[in-house]
Design an enzyme around this catalytic site. Sequence first.
Site, PDB file in Angstrom:
ATOM      1  N   ASN A 215       6.312 -63.385 -59.510  1.00  0.00           N
ATOM      2  CA  ASN A 215       5.384 -62.967 -60.557  1.00  0.00           C
ATOM      3  C   ASN A 215       5.632 -63.738 -61.850  1.00  0.00           C
ATOM      4  O   ASN A 215       4.692 -64.118 -62.554  1.00  0.00           O
ATOM      5  CB  ASN A 215       5.521 -61.462 -60.822  1.00  0.00           C
ATOM      6  CG  ASN A 215       4.868 -60.614 -59.749  1.00  0.00           C
ATOM      7  OD1 ASN A 215       3.954 -61.056 -59.069  1.00  0.00           O
ATOM      8  ND2 ASN A 215       5.350 -59.400 -59.587  1.00  0.00           N
ATOM      9  N   HIS A 265       9.896 -57.116 -55.574  1.00  0.00           N
ATOM     10  CA  HIS A 265       9.767 -55.662 -55.691  1.00  0.00           C
ATOM     11  C   HIS A 265      11.098 -54.965 -55.436  1.00  0.00           C
ATOM     12  O   HIS A 265      11.140 -53.888 -54.836  1.00  0.00           O
ATOM     13  CB  HIS A 265       8.676 -55.127 -54.757  1.00  0.00           C
ATOM     14  CG  HIS A 265       7.307 -55.569 -55.151  1.00  0.00           C
ATOM     15  ND1 HIS A 265       6.170 -55.225 -54.444  1.00  0.00           N
ATOM     16  CD2 HIS A 265       6.861 -56.337 -56.182  1.00  0.00           C
ATOM     17  CE1 HIS A 265       5.109 -55.764 -55.015  1.00  0.00           C
ATOM     18  NE2 HIS A 265       5.508 -56.449 -56.085  1.00  0.00           N
ATOM     19  N   TYR A 274       5.222 -63.464 -51.327  1.00  0.00           N
ATOM     20  CA  TYR A 274       5.512 -63.850 -52.710  1.00  0.00           C
ATOM     21  C   TYR A 274       6.289 -65.167 -52.750  1.00  0.00           C
ATOM     22  O   TYR A 274       6.089 -65.988 -53.651  1.00  0.00           O
ATOM     23  CB  TYR A 274       6.324 -62.758 -53.404  1.00  0.00           C
ATOM     24  CG  TYR A 274       5.500 -61.589 -53.887  1.00  0.00           C
ATOM     25  CD1 TYR A 274       4.816 -61.638 -55.092  1.00  0.00           C
ATOM     26  CD2 TYR A 274       5.418 -60.420 -53.129  1.00  0.00           C
ATOM     27  CE1 TYR A 274       4.062 -60.558 -55.543  1.00  0.00           C
ATOM     28  CE2 TYR A 274       4.672 -59.328 -53.557  1.00  0.00           C
ATOM     29  CZ  TYR A 274       3.995 -59.401 -54.771  1.00  0.00           C
ATOM     30  OH  TYR A 274       3.244 -58.338 -55.196  1.00  0.00           O
TER      31      TYR A 274
END
Length: 804
Positions: A215, A265, A274
């Site tokens: 992210n 996460h 990801y």
Amino acid sequence: MASSAWTRMSRRGFLVAGGVALGLVTGAVPAAATEFAALRVRWRDLVLGSGFNPTVEPFRGRLVGLGTNARNWWGAMNRATGSLWPDAVFADPEPDEDPESIAYSGKIRDSYERLLVMATAYSQPGTGLTHDSTLLTDVLLGLRRLHDQVYNKDQAEFGNWWHWQIGAPQALLDIYVLLYDRIPATDRADYLAAVDHFVPDGAVADRPGVSLGSNRVDLCRVLALRGAVGDNAGKLAVARDALTPAMAHVTSGDGLYPDGSFIQHQRLPYAGAYGVTYVHNLGTLFTWLAESSWRIVHLNREIVLGSVEKTWAPLILDGLVFDAVSGRAISRGLRTGATTTSIPEDDHARGHVLIAGIALLAKGAEPTTRARWQGLVKGWIERDGYKPVLNDPAVDFASLVRLNAIAADPAVVAAPEPTDHRLFPETDRAVHRRPGWAAVVSMASRRIAHYEFLNGENSRGWHTGAGMVTWWGDRGQYSDGFWPTVDPYRLPGTTVSTKRLVDGQEGDGRLPVPDADWAGGATDGTYAALGQDLRGLASSMSARKSWFFVDDAVICLGSAIKAGDDVAVETVVDNRNLRGSATAALTVNGVAVPEGVTVTPKTRWAHLDGHAGYLFPVPDGATLTTLREQRTGRWRDINIGGATLPITRRYQTLWLDHGVNPTDGTYRYVVLPGATAARTAARATTLTSWLPFVVNTPAAQGIELPEIGVTAVNFWAAGTTSRLSATVACSVLARVHPDGTATFCVAAPTRKVNSLTVTWHRPIAAVLSKPTTVAATHVGTSLRVDFTDLAATRGATQVVRVRL
């Protein structure tokens, strides 16, 4: 070209980088307009590709397809308030963070990504829409309407933050670059103000669960491109410097771990989803900024480059990336409203995008490393016969250009698949590879969650961490509609309570973890002993499971199986998607088994034609239940955004029934991937000599294989077996080599062990090498090794080499 179903991933992975800086950038950061213009040109080339001939394949067909895709989106556009497309309404009547608002926010991203497809078709040659002025007018109109109605500096976020801060602005900024001189100046200013509103510099501050790992790299991509399109040197500097922590090794939370694991996460192995974005984005940023004043030169760059062979290559098999490290992405498959413009997401598609990212990273590597990585890429391209890489629309066009160049280069030598075992202690995963087959074990512990259910995705992934053993002979085994059609209570290798669970059980944004520490084992890089202290999700079921991986077999042991849920407990020996070979014959003890359910007492061996053989090394054989069935499901059943089209597949399931409320259940079986019926029957007759010793108690599980010189035991508590002793819980694998040496491999998977003494009861002449965790050794009639500080090893295998 990537379209709405797949731009989420391929666009999220669209930045290239060769290193990340902590301010170690040579020269002053300029504000010269020429440098910003050069960055925009380079970004355009990274998005569109360069140096290709649009009239030859595979480019011609892809460009024509892009034009068709864009024409379809263009033709379906409407002028209704609150949407640009009837199936992409973004106006939320009750904006909040509930599933409905998440869906509405996703339509904002979808709308920008569809406009990006149209803008790309306008910009690329050979699409049939190249420089179409009417198309340009409608793209510009669409951008303005999205801004005025939903994506502007006065709008508050609703639904999922990711759509506002990553998905939508990435697509918007790509369009901005492609149409830079055609977007009116006032519009450009408004769009940048919107991006600044949703993605301010503070977006890359440390925000648990948001600005971490992949992210964080995604957000840096937005800030960096925002800086380039807006002539803002400060934005570029912020993005460059904020990449530094995302490239460093971590010991908790999200990111890359020293053992090669990648977590997102907080508690989920995510190298295959990801992580794909992480690799692709860093590869793009490294390349894009390489010749600029913001080039990435921080030493953490080498950590990223080193991860290619430590983290990602071990997780790719002939083009696919293992589902066991892809989290809830396994439930995506085909998205809602599947049409000719929708691109399925499966293990091959994710793998192909990852391969493209590795090809990007190779551009920034030194020549020897670059050649080695390109050899890996070429090997994966050549071997993926299930879904050819160069024909996969999941691979964006610019990546196709790069991959095609590697595939066509006679100087690049294709690397073969390796033969090895890789254990990833930080993510409770293990990968075993042999010629013709590969297997992955998925476990859960206090560190790694059972599964993830989030944003309506992966609602029935309950047991994917319950000792699931996915293995490949057929490379389409889990690609061909497996996840929406398989019985989620009978995933291969798992031991589960058959208690019925609700969709998203104990999930809904939470990460359910078992109250257990042991998950992992010991490996010498060729063979392995793995164990899991299994606790059932939302049930009282518990078990101790072990797997011993050797050349042609996986030896599976279970003990201490108990439960009090008033339902049966089962161990699933295997569950094969028969795909096109629905007639694959199943034989048990040499007798053909009919359709439906069959229970066979005293089963000594079974064989599924075209798949594997199965052995049951217990004195009187095992009571085996088999089921040949046809199952129908929909992607929508396991993912709120999934397609509603019914899918039907045929399965062959084999399991062992431990009964209702077992108190001390056990099992023993051996899987022989790829074995013929003749070889399976022959191994069954020589099983006692091949596997002369098995211990399978609540205190220890282990085997001896004299043929290959292996003795391995998982000690659940202090104890002694025929050749090994341990003072506390640990995993041990001893292996004798033909040259008169041996390796003695020990691990403490619970991570709570500091001091440990392990004894190998056989004559040893000398210790040749030992790790720093060894406090003392004693040789003679036996080998005794005293370990210390094992908790600090985080479950990693400690190897002692000896001379016999």
